[in-house]
Design an enzyme around this catalytic site. Structure first.
Site, PDB file in Angstrom:
ATOM      1  N   MET A   1      26.649 -25.371  -0.907  1.00 30.18           N
ATOM      2  CA  MET A   1      25.887 -25.485   0.404  1.00 30.18           C
ATOM      3  C   MET A   1      26.828 -24.249   1.267  1.00 30.18           C
ATOM      4  O   MET A   1      26.550 -22.897   1.773  1.00 30.18           O
ATOM      5  CB  MET A   1      25.921 -26.861   1.174  1.00 30.18           C
TER       6      MET A   1
ATOM      7  N   VAL B   1      26.728 -35.035   4.899  1.00 30.57           N
ATOM      8  CA  VAL B   1      25.767 -35.414   4.231  1.00 30.57           C
ATOM      9  C   VAL B   1      24.726 -36.018   4.925  1.00 30.57           C
ATOM     10  O   VAL B   1      24.871 -35.902   5.428  1.00 30.57           O
ATOM     11  CB  VAL B   1      26.057 -36.819   2.907  1.00 30.57           C
TER      12      VAL B   1
ATOM     13  N   GLY C   1       0.493  -1.365  -0.387  1.00 26.02           N
ATOM     14  CA  GLY C   1       0.377  -0.330  -0.414  1.00 26.02           C
ATOM     15  C   GLY C   1       0.771   1.003  -0.265  1.00 26.02           C
ATOM     16  O   GLY C   1       0.363   2.194  -0.472  1.00 26.02           O
TER      17      GLY C   1
ATOM     18  N   GLU D   1       2.234  -8.426  -2.736  1.00 25.38           N
ATOM     19  CA  GLU D   1       1.075  -8.931  -1.972  1.00 25.38           C
ATOM     20  C   GLU D   1       1.596 -10.856  -3.043  1.00 25.38           C
ATOM     21  O   GLU D   1       0.022 -11.302  -2.032  1.00 25.38           O
ATOM     22  CB  GLU D   1       0.078  -8.112  -2.928  1.00 25.38           C
TER      23      GLU D   1
END
Length: 409
Positions: A271, A348, A62, A85
């Site tokens: 990772m 792992v 908004g 949104e």
């Protein structure tokens, strides 16, 4: 008239806590409710004098729709604007699907709306969502100067406003190509499981040849339809739960006497490199430990790639990239973990392997070190069974790719 905020952010958006009970109302009542709100934005846009938003911090949802209703938008360099949104299972409902396409073009608007992205001030300037970007200390003066030019007639604010009141500047062929491509991209990403992004595209398409008032009526009706979907209820609930957990975490952190000066991740590769990057980027030095040099090289390469992308986009100077990389220490030695206040296990995804690794870490780490696991599929309570002090252990799962989102368990 100039709209400013004396807070850290301009307007972050509507009160999400009102959404769930409101969305249970009959569709006709929802249309009336949302129209009452959009009438306020229309009244702002129709004021008989030029208007300007001086945007500091965030102008989202908004808040973004409010600045779109003003004639001019001047943003500070650190400002971000966007319409997130769709992440709540709904779409912009205060005129966002009407005004943004007429300001930045349909293609840019559909990209912003369907992705729910927060857009940096410089990027918003490139597409015309804001009219100027200045340093924070010059925001008010620049805004006043811009408005004075409009008042003096040197800037045609009425012509600028009139663009938002008319149909889109696209012929039938251009419309066909633009909307077909947008629908295809959205369906390719969502597979039809999320109705909000595709409804947003179809709302802009349906209103392409309409005046503002006609387009607003289409947005009102489609917003009400979306608000009553189970997806909207579920996604809004997820958001509120996430905010609750974050708030609880902030309170606990505020009263904690533990200071995290050094982090560590056990397990490198893509990772581990992503986790190391995240820690270093946020300012906490981190040790990246593995038993294979190749894995360490891969991890450092991943961190370098992520930081390099920021440099390429102009979001980080080279000096900061090098300083951030220097906060990551790759190592093959277990003894280097002794300085860590928190250790993330990222080996792992095998419960027996993880239990063995975690038990070994617990025996050798200093008293008070927080031990965590990056597991995504294994029960944390199961892994804790291998530990003597499970109260010092928790789950901390990083999604892949790590920079996109992090989840704590």
């Amino acid at each position: 008239m100039i709209f400013t905020s004396d807070k850290d952010h301009f307007i972050i958006g509507a009160d999400i806590f009102e959404f769930l009970p409101t969305f249970t109302k009959p569709e006709a009542e929802l249309v009336t409710w949302i129209k009452d709100a959009t009438d306020v934005f229309d009244a702002l846009e129709d004021l008989p004098f030029p208007t300007l938003s001086a945007i500091n911090g965030l102008a989202l949802g908004g808040g973004c729709e409010w600045v779109l209703a003003t004639d001019y938008r001047v943003a500070s360099e650190s400002a971000k604007i966007g319409l997130p949104e769709v992440k709540l299972g709904i779409m912009p409902g205060f005129g966002g699907t009407v005004r943004l396409p007429r300001i930045v073009g349909a293609d840019n608007a559909m990209l912003w709306i369907t992705s729910g992205s927060e857009n940096r001030a410089a990027d918003a300037l490139k597409v015309g969502a804001v009219d100027a970007v200045v340093s924070a200390d010059k925001l008010l003066d620049s805004s006043i100067s811009t408005l004075e030019l409009a008042i003096a007639g040197k800037l045609d604010w009425q012509a600028k406003r009139n663009v938002k009141l008319q149909p889109l500047k696209l012929n039938r062929v251009e419309q066909g190509m633009s909307f077909a491509m947008a629908e295809g991209m959205v369906m390719g990403k969502t597979k039809g499981h999320y109705p909000a992004p595709i409804m947003a595209v179809r709302t802009i398409k349906a209103a392409a040849n309409c005046t503002r008032d006609e387009a607003m009526a289409i947005e009102n009706a489609n917003f009400a339809k979306l608000a009553r979907t189970p997806e909207a209820a579920a996604q809004t609930g997820i958001f509120l739960n996430d905010q609750f957990i974050k708030g609880k975490a902030r309170k606990l952190a505020k009263h904690s006497d533990v200071e995290i000066k050094q982090a560590a991740v056990l397990g490198a590769g893509i990772m581990g490199g992503g986790i190391a990057y995240q820690s270093a980027y946020k300012g906490t030095p981190i040790i990246m430990k593995d038993i294979q040099q190749d894995a360490l090289d891969l991890g450092m390469g991943e961190a370098s790639k992520l930081l390099g992308a920021k440099v390429k986009r102009g979001h980080m100077p080279m000096e900061k990239m090098l300083a951030t990389l220097s906060k990551i220490k790759p190592t093959l030695n277990d003894t280097d973990l002794q300085d860590a206040n928190i250790i993330v296990e990222a080996v792992v995804e095998n419960p027996k392997v993880k239990q063995t690794v975690l038990a070994d870490l617990e025996k050798n780490m200093p008293e008070g070190t927080v031990l965590t696991s990056n597991t995504s599929t294994i029960c944390i309570d199961l892994l804790a069974e291998a530990l003597d002090k499970p109260e010092n252990f928790c789950g901390m799962h990083f999604f892949n790719p790590v920079p996109k989102k992090k989840k704590k368990k």
